[in-house]
Design an enzyme around this catalytic site. Structure first.
Site, PDB file in Angstrom:
ATOM      1  N   GLY A 239      -6.134   1.656  -8.177  1.00 43.21           N
ATOM      2  CA  GLY A 239      -5.389   2.411  -7.185  1.00 43.21           C
ATOM      3  C   GLY A 239      -5.475   1.798  -5.800  1.00 43.21           C
ATOM      4  O   GLY A 239      -6.186   0.815  -5.579  1.00 43.21           O
ATOM      5  N   ASP A 240      -4.707   2.371  -4.868  1.00 48.71           N
ATOM      6  CA  ASP A 240      -4.700   1.932  -3.461  1.00 48.71           C
ATOM      7  C   ASP A 240      -4.205   0.505  -3.292  1.00 48.71           C
ATOM      8  O   ASP A 240      -4.568  -0.181  -2.335  1.00 48.71           O
ATOM      9  CB  ASP A 240      -6.100   2.057  -2.832  1.00 48.71           C
ATOM     10  CG  ASP A 240      -6.720   3.421  -3.025  1.00 48.71           C
ATOM     11  OD1 ASP A 240      -6.052   4.413  -2.683  1.00 48.71           O
ATOM     12  OD2 ASP A 240      -7.851   3.499  -3.538  1.00 48.71           O
TER      13      ASP A 240
ATOM     14  N   LYS B 241       1.412   0.457  -3.556  1.00 52.23           N
ATOM     15  CA  LYS B 241       2.635   0.736  -4.331  1.00 52.23           C
ATOM     16  C   LYS B 241       3.710   1.398  -3.478  1.00 52.23           C
ATOM     17  O   LYS B 241       4.895   1.096  -3.614  1.00 52.23           O
ATOM     18  CB  LYS B 241       2.296   1.642  -5.529  1.00 52.23           C
ATOM     19  CG  LYS B 241       1.302   1.039  -6.501  1.00 52.23           C
ATOM     20  CD  LYS B 241       0.944   2.010  -7.616  1.00 52.23           C
ATOM     21  CE  LYS B 241       0.115   3.173  -7.148  1.00 52.23           C
ATOM     22  NZ  LYS B 241      -1.243   2.800  -6.681  1.00 52.23           N
TER      23      LYS B 241
ATOM     24  N   GLY C 175      -2.159   8.742  -2.851  1.00 54.17           N
ATOM     25  CA  GLY C 175      -1.978   8.605  -1.413  1.00 54.17           C
ATOM     26  C   GLY C 175      -1.185   7.356  -1.116  1.00 54.17           C
ATOM     27  O   GLY C 175      -1.698   6.247  -1.236  1.00 54.17           O
ATOM     28  N   HIS C 176       0.106   7.520  -0.775  1.00 53.15           N
ATOM     29  CA  HIS C 176       0.972   6.371  -0.528  1.00 53.15           C
ATOM     30  C   HIS C 176       1.349   6.331   0.950  1.00 53.15           C
ATOM     31  O   HIS C 176       2.016   7.227   1.453  1.00 53.15           O
ATOM     32  CB  HIS C 176       2.218   6.455  -1.413  1.00 53.15           C
ATOM     33  CG  HIS C 176       1.906   6.313  -2.868  1.00 53.15           C
ATOM     34  ND1 HIS C 176       2.860   6.434  -3.861  1.00 53.15           N
ATOM     35  CD2 HIS C 176       0.749   6.046  -3.512  1.00 53.15           C
ATOM     36  CE1 HIS C 176       2.288   6.248  -5.041  1.00 53.15           C
ATOM     37  NE2 HIS C 176       1.009   6.025  -4.844  1.00 53.15           N
TER      38      HIS C 176
ATOM     39  N   GLN D  26      -1.865   6.364  -8.816  1.00 55.75           N
ATOM     40  CA  GLN D  26      -3.123   5.779  -9.285  1.00 55.75           C
ATOM     41  C   GLN D  26      -2.865   4.387  -9.892  1.00 55.75           C
ATOM     42  O   GLN D  26      -2.054   3.665  -9.355  1.00 55.75           O
ATOM     43  CB  GLN D  26      -3.834   6.697 -10.283  1.00 55.75           C
ATOM     44  CG  GLN D  26      -4.295   8.025  -9.694  1.00 55.75           C
ATOM     45  CD  GLN D  26      -3.194   9.054  -9.645  1.00 55.75           C
ATOM     46  OE1 GLN D  26      -2.489   9.275 -10.618  1.00 55.75           O
ATOM     47  NE2 GLN D  26      -3.027   9.686  -8.514  1.00 55.75           N
TER      48      GLN D  26
ATOM     49  N   LYS E 104      -1.760  -7.468   0.720  1.00 53.31           N
ATOM     50  CA  LYS E 104      -2.877  -7.702   1.638  1.00 53.31           C
ATOM     51  C   LYS E 104      -3.445  -9.120   1.566  1.00 53.31           C
ATOM     52  O   LYS E 104      -4.649  -9.321   1.745  1.00 53.31           O
ATOM     53  CB  LYS E 104      -3.981  -6.669   1.402  1.00 53.31           C
ATOM     54  CG  LYS E 104      -3.598  -5.263   1.862  1.00 53.31           C
ATOM     55  CD  LYS E 104      -4.810  -4.362   1.937  1.00 53.31           C
ATOM     56  CE  LYS E 104      -4.471  -3.081   2.683  1.00 53.31           C
ATOM     57  NZ  LYS E 104      -5.652  -2.202   2.851  1.00 53.31           N
ATOM     58  N   LEU E 105      -2.586 -10.082   1.350  1.00 50.67           N
ATOM     59  CA  LEU E 105      -3.049 -11.470   1.354  1.00 50.67           C
ATOM     60  C   LEU E 105      -3.596 -11.851   2.727  1.00 50.67           C
ATOM     61  O   LEU E 105      -4.516 -12.665   2.841  1.00 50.67           O
ATOM     62  CB  LEU E 105      -1.908 -12.407   0.949  1.00 50.67           C
ATOM     63  CG  LEU E 105      -2.260 -13.888   0.797  1.00 50.67           C
ATOM     64  CD1 LEU E 105      -3.269 -14.100  -0.329  1.00 50.67           C
ATOM     65  CD2 LEU E 105      -1.003 -14.721   0.541  1.00 50.67           C
TER      66      LEU E 105
ATOM     67  N   GLY F 153       2.540  -9.279   0.105  1.00 56.41           N
ATOM     68  CA  GLY F 153       2.361  -8.481   1.308  1.00 56.41           C
ATOM     69  C   GLY F 153       1.435  -9.155   2.295  1.00 56.41           C
ATOM     70  O   GLY F 153       0.361  -9.624   1.925  1.00 56.41           O
ATOM     71  N   VAL F 154       1.862  -9.205   3.568  1.00 52.67           N
ATOM     72  CA  VAL F 154       1.046  -9.833   4.616  1.00 52.67           C
ATOM     73  C   VAL F 154       0.847  -8.888   5.804  1.00 52.67           C
ATOM     74  O   VAL F 154       0.598  -9.318   6.922  1.00 52.67           O
ATOM     75  CB  VAL F 154       1.670 -11.166   5.085  1.00 52.67           C
ATOM     76  CG1 VAL F 154       1.552 -12.216   3.999  1.00 52.67           C
ATOM     77  CG2 VAL F 154       3.124 -10.991   5.512  1.00 52.67           C
TER      78      VAL F 154
END
Length: 488
Positions: A75-76, A79, A103-104, A287, A394-395, A477-478
């Site tokens: 999760g987290d 998405k 939680g999105h 999730q 989150k790269l 994603g950055v």
């Protein structure tokens, strides 16, 4: 070890400086870890954006009529952001399972932050219909609070959200029971969000739960609720129950029923009719696969099926209708709550990763456990779901590290290599992870919008993940904003 100066804490702060404020309280802020950084040239970022726009259009338009976005860790993973980005090209965005334990976090075009829990992440797009399917559980007061928060921030929800008449109702008593259950387990607690999700699904399986359609029959609603209250009393000594409590709850839900009525629909019929009409449907998973009741690290799991199979059972659509499935995975791994975590980092390393990535739960605010990317677990998730592509998020958080690691295999204490992800938790807790070490990159990649503009070390990291799991990475994603996305 040091981490990125341009992290998600800074990005979130910049977004907050824009017009308006978030309607949902943000997770506890953590101090930034700052280091000198080489910035990408602005001109290069602009030209890269033009190239990225064409690639983005191609990627999104090529997605199948019914596509899904699913979590491929614990999760987290981010998405909600991808769903928000893809939603304008789809007619419907549907949630198939879970409840307000999801939680999105997403940002609109003005940088305003929205923390969604039950409402699908397509809600920020005016032309998108949002559906909460039969596999979800609905806490009606929380649902209304979420809608009120959206509308107070200028988001029109009128006629844009439909809730399945078959979805189960989650009552305050489920939340009370959730806390009592965790207290009973003491040191072996699972670490739930205490939102009542597990007890509600338990009521569903034992067949004494109430569904949304029961709100249309208030003459029998009280009797059914009485059975639910008595069951909780018999199983939990600390749960107090009285006839006056029952009467108050029935009166409360009479008021809820009137307000909820415009949202109630036969979503199974609606979705299948929409498929017949060639409308595009995007499924938003809550999730993630490693929390799946069947395939996750049981018993440290959720109570539903956040994997591909949950789409069919949670929405009532046939397997043959489902096309592209996108697995969302962080460039590292996080986990909230208890349970085994083979690649977990402890001490300063874990703390720095947590602070740089702002790893605090959207739903609970709890600090997330952090570690290196677990390729063994990711391959397992890819096998179960049959992902057509991955979204690596989150790269940018890994920028500034001298080296990055991938957990590529598990060995037993005797040195024997495991051939698959183990279902036995005793085995999983004892595995020794073999790591592959790759060079890190120092430059700030948060403004990069073209894959070719990424540092070569970052490209190699992405491509090595593709090689190891056998699934292409199409989205990278950055940063937290809508535009902080590279289409590969």
């Amino acid at each position: 070890m040091s981490l990125s100066t341009v992290n998600h804490a800074a990005a979130a702060a910049a977004a907050a400086a824009g017009p308006g404020k978030s309607f949902s309280a943000a997770a506890p802020a953590a101090p930034s870890v700052r280091l000198p950084r080489t910035r990408a040239p602005a001109a290069a970022a602009v030209s890269a954006a033009a190239v990225g726009a064409d690639r983005a259009a191609d990627r999104v338009s090529a997605l199948s009529q019914v596509s899904g976005v699913l979590g491929s860790q614990w999760g987290d993973e981010g998405k909600g952001k991808l769903v928000d980005v893809l939603a304008p090209r789809f007619d419907i965005v549907a949630r198939c399972q879970g409840g307000a334990n999801a939680g999105h976090t997403i940002y609109n075009s003005e940088g305003k932050k929205f923390a969604l829990h039950l409402v699908p992440s397509g809600i920020l797009h005016e032309g998108t219909l949002c559906v909460v399917g039969n596999g979800a559980v609905i806490h009606v007061p929380g649902f209304f609070n979420e809608i009120d928060g959206l509308e107070s921030n200028g988001v029109n929800c009128n006629g844009r959200i439909l809730v399945s008449d078959r979805a189960h109702l989650l009552f305050d008593l489920h939340q009370a029971v959730d806390g009592l259950r965790e207290a009973e387990l003491a040191n072996s607690f699972i670490g739930t969000t205490k939102r009542g999700i597990g007890p509600c699904y338990s009521s569903k399986v034992t067949r004494n739960g109430l569904r949304v359609c029961d709100l249309r029959h208030m003459d029998t609603f009280g009797d059914k609720l009485d059975v639910l209250f008595k069951d909780a009393t018999s199983r939990f000594e600390g749960f107090e129950y009285s006839k006056s409590m029952l009467r108050e709850e029935v009166e409360r839900y009479k008021r809820f029923a009137e307000r909820l009525e415009p949202f109630i629909a036969d979503t199974v019929h609606l979705l299948n009719e929409s498929i017949q009409q060639k409308k595009k449907i995007l499924v938003e998973g809550g999730q993630a696969t490693m929390l799946d009741i069947d395939f996750g690290t049981y018993p440290f799991v959720t109570s539903s099926s956040p994997s591909a199979g949950g789409i069919c059972t949670g929405l009532g659509i046939a397997p043959r209708c489902i096309g592209d499935l996108i697995g969302v995975v962080k460039a590292y791994t996080t986990r909230v709550g208890s349970g085994p975590f083979p690649t977990e980092l402890f001490g300063e390393e874990g703390d720095l990763l947590r602070k740089s990535g702002m790893e605090f739960g959207t739903t609970t605010g709890r600090p997330r456990r952090c570690g290196w990317l677990d390729i063994v677990a990711l391959k397992y998730c890819c096998e179960i779901n049959g992902f057509s592509s991955l979204n690596l998020t989150k790269l940018d958080v890994l920028s500034g590290l001298p080296e990055v690691k991938l957990g590529v295999s598990y060995n037993q204490p005797d040195g024997q290599k495991l051939q698959s992800f183990p279902g036995d938790l005793d085995t999983l807790e004892q595995v020794q992870v073999k790591y592959e070490v790759l060079p890190g990159w120092q430059s700030d990649i948060s403004s990069v919008r073209s894959y070719s503009e990424l540092p070569l070390a970052a490209q190699r990291y992405v491509e090595r993940i593709e090689e190891l799991v056998g699934v292409p990475v199409h989205y990278i994603g950055v940063g937290p904003g809508r535009d902080a996305l590279i289409y590969k």
